[in-house]
Design a protein around this motif. Structure first.
Motif, PDB file in Angstrom:
ATOM      1  N   LEU A  78      -5.511  12.477  -1.868  1.00  0.00           N
ATOM      2  CA  LEU A  78      -6.748  12.152  -2.569  1.00  0.00           C
ATOM      3  C   LEU A  78      -7.705  11.381  -1.679  1.00  0.00           C
ATOM      4  O   LEU A  78      -8.909  11.344  -1.939  1.00  0.00           O
ATOM      5  CB  LEU A  78      -6.456  11.355  -3.843  1.00  0.00           C
ATOM      6  N   GLY A  79      -7.170  10.722  -0.636  1.00  0.00           N
ATOM      7  CA  GLY A  79      -8.038  10.114   0.363  1.00  0.00           C
ATOM      8  C   GLY A  79      -8.407   8.664   0.150  1.00  0.00           C
ATOM      9  O   GLY A  79      -9.312   8.147   0.828  1.00  0.00           O
ATOM     10  N   TYR A  80      -7.723   7.967  -0.740  1.00  0.00           N
ATOM     11  CA  TYR A  80      -8.018   6.558  -0.975  1.00  0.00           C
ATOM     12  C   TYR A  80      -7.153   5.661  -0.096  1.00  0.00           C
ATOM     13  O   TYR A  80      -6.135   6.092   0.452  1.00  0.00           O
ATOM     14  CB  TYR A  80      -7.807   6.213  -2.453  1.00  0.00           C
ATOM     15  N   CYS A  81      -7.551   4.407   0.020  1.00  0.00           N
ATOM     16  CA  CYS A  81      -6.783   3.427   0.787  1.00  0.00           C
ATOM     17  C   CYS A  81      -5.745   2.762  -0.103  1.00  0.00           C
ATOM     18  O   CYS A  81      -5.979   2.531  -1.299  1.00  0.00           O
ATOM     19  CB  CYS A  81      -7.702   2.354   1.377  1.00  0.00           C
ATOM     20  N   ASP A  82      -4.634   2.420   0.495  1.00  0.00           N
ATOM     21  CA  ASP A  82      -3.581   1.643  -0.151  1.00  0.00           C
ATOM     22  C   ASP A  82      -4.184   0.325  -0.640  1.00  0.00           C
ATOM     23  O   ASP A  82      -4.885  -0.366   0.107  1.00  0.00           O
ATOM     24  CB  ASP A  82      -2.490   1.397   0.899  1.00  0.00           C
ATOM     25  N   SER A  83      -3.899  -0.032  -1.890  1.00  0.00           N
ATOM     26  CA  SER A  83      -4.442  -1.267  -2.463  1.00  0.00           C
ATOM     27  C   SER A  83      -3.572  -2.481  -2.214  1.00  0.00           C
ATOM     28  O   SER A  83      -3.979  -3.609  -2.541  1.00  0.00           O
ATOM     29  CB  SER A  83      -4.625  -1.108  -3.983  1.00  0.00           C
ATOM     30  N   GLY A  84      -2.373  -2.298  -1.636  1.00  0.00           N
ATOM     31  CA  GLY A  84      -1.470  -3.425  -1.453  1.00  0.00           C
ATOM     32  C   GLY A  84      -0.822  -3.832  -2.761  1.00  0.00           C
ATOM     33  O   GLY A  84      -1.088  -3.275  -3.830  1.00  0.00           O
ATOM     34  N   MET A  85       0.044  -4.822  -2.678  1.00  0.00           N
ATOM     35  CA  MET A  85       0.750  -5.292  -3.864  1.00  0.00           C
ATOM     36  C   MET A  85      -0.176  -6.098  -4.768  1.00  0.00           C
ATOM     37  O   MET A  85      -1.260  -6.528  -4.360  1.00  0.00           O
ATOM     38  CB  MET A  85       1.951  -6.153  -3.446  1.00  0.00           C
ATOM     39  N   ALA A  86       0.264  -6.312  -5.998  1.00  0.00           N
ATOM     40  CA  ALA A  86      -0.548  -7.054  -6.967  1.00  0.00           C
ATOM     41  C   ALA A  86      -0.898  -8.433  -6.425  1.00  0.00           C
ATOM     42  O   ALA A  86      -0.033  -9.166  -5.936  1.00  0.00           O
ATOM     43  CB  ALA A  86       0.207  -7.188  -8.286  1.00  0.00           C
ATOM     44  N   GLY A  87      -2.186  -8.770  -6.472  1.00  0.00           N
ATOM     45  CA  GLY A  87      -2.645 -10.082  -6.035  1.00  0.00           C
ATOM     46  C   GLY A  87      -3.046 -10.164  -4.577  1.00  0.00           C
ATOM     47  O   GLY A  87      -3.601 -11.188  -4.154  1.00  0.00           O
TER      48      GLY A  87
END
Length: 264
Positions: A78-87
């Motif tokens: 889909l081409g989005y960046c990893d958002s990382g873990m919560a917080g």
């Protein structure tokens, strides 16, 4: 022959949640497609990255190899960046998956669904099993994309059977397994909810015991994620099979109790 599309948040999520079903479907002659929402940019960085190679490059290559080994016919991003873990501060990055407008992300996925025309579409349960922001977003985006699709595929959501995991956790504690220390499926996860879904709310249990050996080989393709992957691969085959011989799914719109069966 049917087509089944699995949607995952990051490369390697498939090997812990749905790889057995993916391998089984391919072995039975179905067309298997996997979609990754992100490239996993915020995963574990291996020490052997080549000059000019990013973690995203490595993880895309690993996912491609894993898909080939699993018999997957198509891999999409889909081409989005990893958002990382919560917080994490990465949650607020402009290109993070969690920051993408839901309508936009759903439209991207709906376009892939229109191209691939899956009979079955698989996302995640309502809290992504443990509250990871990108996993929750997968749930939301898959639900919305399915609504945009005509004809609409049968929609399933991968989950973890909390009752089964609890039994395995207690057995591991009793056996003195070091990895069991500090883990409890009933404790609050990233979003404050316990792990997965109670068995009473699950609709489908899939037997993938015949795919366990191949699954280990597929999992090994994601070698960059050393901490997670090596801990699973270090288990004796019997212990590994106890964890990964079954997979669990919710069928959206169904109120049936859990059955042992298959998508098709």
């Amino acid at each position: 022959m049917s087509t089944i599309m699995f949607v995952h948040a990051h490369p390697d999520d498939e090997v812990t949640l749905t790889a057995g079903s993916m391998i089984r479907a391919a072995e039975e002659g179905h067309r298997v497609v996997v979609v990754f929402a992100t490239h996993g940019e915020h995963g574990e960085v291996p020490a052997d990255l080549r000059p000019g190679e990013s973690l995203a490059d490595r993880r895309r290559a690993e996912a491609t190899r894993a898909a080939e080994l699993a018999g997957v016919a198509g891999v999409h991003w889909l081409g989005y960046c990893d958002s990382g873990m919560a917080g994490w501060e990465q949650n607020d990055h402009a290109e993070a998956f969690v920051q993408a407008p839901a309508a936009e992300a759903a439209a991207r996925l709906a376009a892939l669904i229109a191209d691939e025309r899956p009979d079955v579409l698989v996302g995640y349960d309502w809290h992504g099993n443990y509250g990871h922001p990108d996993h929750v977003r997968v749930h939301q985006v898959v639900r919305r994309a399915a609504e945009l699709t005509d004809p609409r595929p049968r929609l399933f959501e991968a989950t973890m059977n909390r009752d089964r995991v609890r039994e395995q956790f207690r057995a591991a504690l009793a056996a003195g397994t070091p990895e069991a220390e500090g883990f409890d499926p009933d404790r609050p996860m990233d979003d404050g909810n316990p792990l997965g879904t109670p068995e009473a709310e699950i609709n489908l249990q899939v037997d993938v015991s015949q795919q366990v050996v191949r699954r280990r080989e597929v999992m090994a393709c994601h070698a960059s994620q050393v901490t997670d992957i090596e801990s699973w691969l270090a288990l004796p085959l019997e212990s590994y099979a106890a964890v990964f011989a079954t997979e669990h799914y919710l069928e959206v719109g169904s109120s049936d109790s859990m059955r042992s069966g298959w998508f098709f």
